[in-house]
Write an enzyme that holds these catalytic residues in place. Structure first.
Site, PDB file in Angstrom:
ATOM      1  N   HIS A  17      -1.616  69.588 -24.998  1.00  0.00           N
ATOM      2  CA  HIS A  17      -2.359  69.053 -23.855  1.00  0.00           C
ATOM      3  C   HIS A  17      -2.899  70.205 -22.999  1.00  0.00           C
ATOM      4  O   HIS A  17      -4.046  70.175 -22.556  1.00  0.00           O
ATOM      5  CB  HIS A  17      -1.447  68.199 -22.971  1.00  0.00           C
ATOM      6  N   LYS A  41       5.741  49.850 -20.823  1.00  0.00           N
ATOM      7  CA  LYS A  41       6.371  50.930 -21.604  1.00  0.00           C
ATOM      8  C   LYS A  41       6.933  51.972 -20.637  1.00  0.00           C
ATOM      9  O   LYS A  41       6.171  52.698 -19.988  1.00  0.00           O
ATOM     10  CB  LYS A  41       5.308  51.553 -22.521  1.00  0.00           C
ATOM     11  N   ARG A  90      -6.581  66.268 -32.812  1.00  0.00           N
ATOM     12  CA  ARG A  90      -5.709  67.152 -33.600  1.00  0.00           C
ATOM     13  C   ARG A  90      -6.065  67.128 -35.068  1.00  0.00           C
ATOM     14  O   ARG A  90      -5.970  68.123 -35.769  1.00  0.00           O
ATOM     15  CB  ARG A  90      -4.247  66.719 -33.430  1.00  0.00           C
ATOM     16  N   SER A 127       3.786  64.461 -28.080  1.00  0.00           N
ATOM     17  CA  SER A 127       4.881  64.246 -27.134  1.00  0.00           C
ATOM     18  C   SER A 127       6.045  63.556 -27.825  1.00  0.00           C
ATOM     19  O   SER A 127       7.211  63.885 -27.582  1.00  0.00           O
ATOM     20  CB  SER A 127       4.414  63.385 -25.951  1.00  0.00           C
TER      21      SER A 127
END
Ligand code: PNS
Length: 165
Positions: A17, A41, A90, A127
């Site tokens: 990030h 969440k 990515r 993450s």
């Protein structure tokens, strides 16, 4: 004034990030890093803590601010007069979903998306992987900012003491 938003869950922020934020900050006058508040969440870190960790990670970037948002990203963009979303890519596997969201956000509110390919050194980071590795005692010190590493270690220790008591 060129403004953009870099949205995400950032639970927690990783060096991947930080790479994307650094590079986007060089392209815009103002970059807002916006953390999604997702009531459905909980995540590992509360949103306020994710924001603090982000602030710490980008403290050297004067044109970057940290905020949070709930609901549709395009509504946030509209209310803050932000015409561009920046996303890191990515791998090809990211692209399909990101393309769909970019097209939808353009259709919904004419907001453009800029894709930044992540640096190859951080292309494997996520993450969720970082959290998993840290919780099982793996070394993530090279994958996340120092403050995040410390918080992950604290979480792991809390978990361990909870299991033994
Ligand atoms: O870090 P993440 O979890 O991959 O980030 C995803 C995020 C927050 C950018 C995305 O889920 C999002 O934009 N959520 C807000 C809700 C929304 O606008 N949904 C419609 C997308 S077309």
């Amino acid at each position: 004034m060129r403004r953009a938003v870099c949205p995400g869950s950032f639970d927690p922020v990783t060096n991947g990030h930080v790479d994307v934020i650094n590079r986007a900050a060089g392209l815009y006058d103002e970059l807002v890093v916006a953390v999604l508040v997702n009531p459905g969440k909980a995540g590992l870190f509360p949103v306020e803590e994710r924001m603090d960790l982000l602030r710490d990670a980008v403290a050297d970037l004067p044109n970057v601010t940290i905020d949070s948002f709930q609901g549709l990203l395009v509504d946030y963009c509209r209310s803050h007069e932000i015409p561009v979303i920046v996303k890191g890519l990515r791998a090809v596997s990211d692209f399909e979903y990101e393309l769909q969201m970019a097209q939808m956000n353009r259709e919904l509110a004419n907001v453009e998306t800029l894709f930044v390919p992540t640096a190859p050194q951080v292309g494997h980071l996520s993450s969720s992987l970082v959290k998993q590795i840290a919780m099982f005692g793996g070394d993530v010190s090279r994958l996340v900012p120092k403050a995040v590493h410390e918080r992950l270690l604290a979480h792991r220790d809390e978990n361990r003491s909870g299991q033994t008591s």
